[in-house]
Each structure stands twice: as C-alpha cells, then as structure tokens.
Scaffold this active site. Structure first.
Site, mmCIF file in Angstrom:
data_model
loop_
_atom_site.group_PDB
_atom_site.id
_atom_site.type_symbol
_atom_site.label_atom_id
_atom_site.label_comp_id
_atom_site.label_asym_id
_atom_site.label_seq_id
_atom_site.Cartn_x
_atom_site.Cartn_y
_atom_site.Cartn_z
ATOM 1 N N THR A 105 10.760 59.610 46.638
ATOM 2 C CA THR A 105 11.679 59.179 45.923
ATOM 3 C C THR A 105 11.777 57.710 45.519
ATOM 4 O OG1 THR A 105 13.289 60.787 47.335
ATOM 5 C CG2 THR A 105 14.448 59.152 46.065
ATOM 6 N N CYS B 287 -4.890 34.236 59.602
ATOM 7 C CA CYS B 287 -5.209 34.075 60.866
ATOM 8 C C CYS B 287 -5.710 35.407 61.329
ATOM 9 C CB CYS B 287 -3.848 33.750 61.806
ATOM 10 S SG CYS B 287 -3.930 33.126 63.060
ATOM 11 N N GLY C 113 1.952 45.389 44.955
ATOM 12 C CA GLY C 113 0.585 45.191 44.567
ATOM 13 C C GLY C 113 -0.703 45.856 45.347
#
Ligand code: PLP
Length: 387
Positions: A233, A322, A71
């Site tokens: 690839t 964090c 994503g």
C-alpha cells in the site's frame, strides 16, 4: 542556542509548502489508493499527480516512475531487478553503500560485479567502463553526484557507452536531484534513483525511474501496486510530499536558485581557504553540485572538529562510518587516493534551500577559529608544521 545546519547531504528539513501539501493525507484524505470508492479515488489522484511532478523533474513519463521507500530501496531494486543469474555488473568504488553493498551481494543471485577505481577527483573514466565490458555485462551502475564530495560523474558519456554496447545503465541520482537539472534522455539511462529526504521531502520515500519497456523484477511481492513493480500500500503522505518537493525543485531551477546556492557554497569555501592554513578542497577542479564542499584540514581529527562545531551550534559531518566501534575513514576519499589520516581530517559542508547568507557568516566565524584551536592541541599538526 543558535543552530545552523550544513549537513543537507545527510538529510534536509521538510519545506513548509511540502508539509502543508502532506497534512490532509494524514487525516481527512486517508483512503487506500487502491480502493474504488471516493476515499480511494481521492488518494489515487494525489499519488498520480505526485508521479507527474516527479516525472517532470526527471524528464520522463509518469508511467516510468515507481515509488519506493527511499534511495536505498530504489538502488536495490535497480541492481537486483535488472539482472539475472550469470550477468555481469559494472559499478564504481565511490558509490553509496546502497549500491556497493548490493553489488557485493549480487553473487547471492549468481551475478558478478566489477568495481572500478576513480581518479584523484573521484571521477570515473568512461573508457575504464568500456574496457570493463564483458560478453555477459548486463548493467552499469554509476552515480550521478557523489554524496561526500558533490562531484558530478560523466554520466552522459557512460550512457553513450551503454547504448553502443546495448546494455542497461542505472544512475543513483539521490544527491543530484533538485541540485542539478536531470533529463533521463540526455543521460541515456534506463533507471535512475532519487530519495525524498535529500530534496526537502520526508524520510522514507523515494522513486526509481525505469525506462518504458524495460522489465524489472520486483523486490517485494504482493499486490499489483506500482504496475506490479513494487507491492505494498502506497505511503500516500510521503509520495505527496515527494511530488510537492519535485515541483518546487523544478520552479527553483527556473528562478536560478541553484546558482545562488553555488555562490554561497563558494563564499564559504573561499572564506575557509583564506582564513585557515593547510586546507585542501577534496576533488577540487571537478564539476560539482552547487551545495557541497568537502574540505581537508590537515593535522586534525574530523570527528573532533564535528563535535567542537556542534557544541557551538554548527552541524556538519565527516564521511566516516562507524563500524564495529571503530571509525572507518570514508571509502570515497580513500578511493580518491587520500591517506587514512587525510580522509579522517576531512569535513563535508552541505547547504540546503533553507541556508542563508547569515548561516554562511556564522560558519565562517566558527570554522577557522575552531580549526586553529584544535591544531594548537594537536601533536600531529605540530609535527607536520616542523617539517
Ligand atoms: N544514494 C546516495 C548517493 C545517498 O547519498 C543516499 C543517502 O545518503 C542513498 C543512496 C540512500 O538513500 P535513502 O537514505 O533514501 O535510503
């Protein structure tokens, strides 16, 4: 120890059928999909069949699907590949960091971004998008569903505004895919990102839909893979897994699995609300994907609750990040108007295809009791109760 996993917006377990589909491509079917001999043809056919399945899930043509490493890459490719120096981009304050950080760096390529605020339910007002349009606006990027709250943004309205203004529209559908039906034509988007590991395919694979005829500048240069839009690839086993997961997701909608999941999520939410006091559902009232609920337990530290539940076998999460050793409250909840303490008191529960009614029972037996115990130890909560 019995463990229940309710953190599927972070990542989902691989489905058995997906694993089975992928296995041959780790050994026997090892060819490079660009080779013209038998081995290459075998993997090329698998990649193209996966492309068809993804296209079927999104309602587009296979030639419009570009496979990526996930994503984040799909979002980066859309935001940087669809603009050029001098362009203006509009996005929202509740986007995933894959979009927000890319928007922040658009200045490096001579572009400017406007980050729009949201309302208390994390919804972006389509009219605010219209008002933010400039002469040089080239792209709008607004997510389809939020990773922390599950809220579904008004993407179709935004798609219409983009069409009227003649500008491009990208939507990050990483948390919407396989949870709500997607039809790129209805949304009116020119680009849409998805990620394999959020839909029970492996980590490290994703895809970007790019509408036919739209030029996109690649992030990676090299060979002519993916019609020269993404060199390198292909990750054949990953792509095969993504294709299989997309196919299974489509079948699950036909069976109404999304409705069953929403019912389980609602039972979890209701059970928590009825057994614990001072509990609020973040974004309540807005349309949501069926697997997510984000709940605020006033007076406690979300991190402490996550750790206490984990010790008893339940995996959930806070939207906190964090950074530099300090825990930053979720930017999404802050953008919705929560105080830092309220944001830090919020927990995300996200179900997956593997979630059962027994898992919900397990969570319901643990969460209210653990919240009550932490509150007994919390001076903050005692002070709140006295008020
Ligand atoms: N966009 C959203 C809304 C997400 O939730 C995520 C992951 O959490 C991403 C993008 C990034 O996807 P990936 O982990 O595949 O890079």
């Amino acid at each position: 120890m019995h463990r229940v996993y309710l953190d599927n917006n972070a990542t989902t377990p691989l489905l058995a059928e997906v694993r089975e589909a992928m296995l041959p491509y780790f050994s026997g079917h090892f060819g490079n999909a660009s080779s013209i001999h038998h081995h290459g043809q075998e993997t090329r056919a698998a990649v193209e069949s996966a492309r068809e399945s993804v296209a079927h899930l999104l309602g587009c043509n296979a030639s419009e699907v570009i496979f990526t490493s996930g994503g984040t890459e799909a979002d980066n490719l859309a935001l940087t590949g669809l603009v050029k120096a001098g362009d203006h981009v509009i996005t929202s304050s509740v986007e995933h960091s894959a979009v927000l950080q890319t928007a922040k760096h658009l200045g490096d390529i001579g572009c400017e971004a406007t980050v729009l605020p949201v309302d208390a339910r994390s919804l972006i007002d389509p009219e605010s998008v219209r008002r933010a349009l400039r002469q040089n606006t080239r792209l709008i990027s607004v997510m389809m569903a939020n990773n922390e709250t599950g809220i579904v943004e008004p993407v179709e309205e935004i798609g219409k505004i983009a069409a009227e203004a003649g500008i491009l529209f990208h939507t990050d559908a990483v948390q919407a895919a396989a949870k709500v039906p997607i039809d790129v034509t209805r949304i009116g988007c020119h680009a849409l990102s998805i990620s394999g590991h959020k839909i029970h395919a492996p980590q490290g694979v994703g895809a970007l839909y790019v509408r036919k005829g739209i030029e996109i500048r690649p992030l990676l240069y090299g060979g002519r893979h993916e019609r020269s839009r993404r060199a390198g690839t292909e990750n054949v086993p990953g792509i095969v897994g993504l294709g299989k997961a997309a196919q299974l997701a489509k079948q699950a909608f036909d069976r109404g699995d999304d409705k069953k999941m929403a019912a389980m999520r609602d039972r979890l939410q209701q059970g928590i609300l009825s057994q614990a006091e001072d509990v609020v559902v973040n974004g309540d009232g807005a349309s949501r994907v069926p697997n997510t609920t984000n709940i605020r337990f006033d007076g406690i530290e979300g991190e402490a609750l996550v750790i206490a539940l984990d010790l008893k076998g339940l995996a959930v999460s806070t939207g906190a990040a964090c950074s530099s050793g300090a825990i930053e409250p979720s930017h999404v909840l802050i953008a919705m108007g929560l105080t830092s303490a309220q944001a830090r008191a919020s927990i995300r529960f996200s179900l997956g295809k593997q979630t059962t009614e027994e898992d919900i029972d397990f969570a319901l037996a643990l969460v209210p009791e653990t919240v009550a115990r932490l509150r007994e130890l919390s001076p903050v909560y005692r002070r709140m109760a006295l008020r």
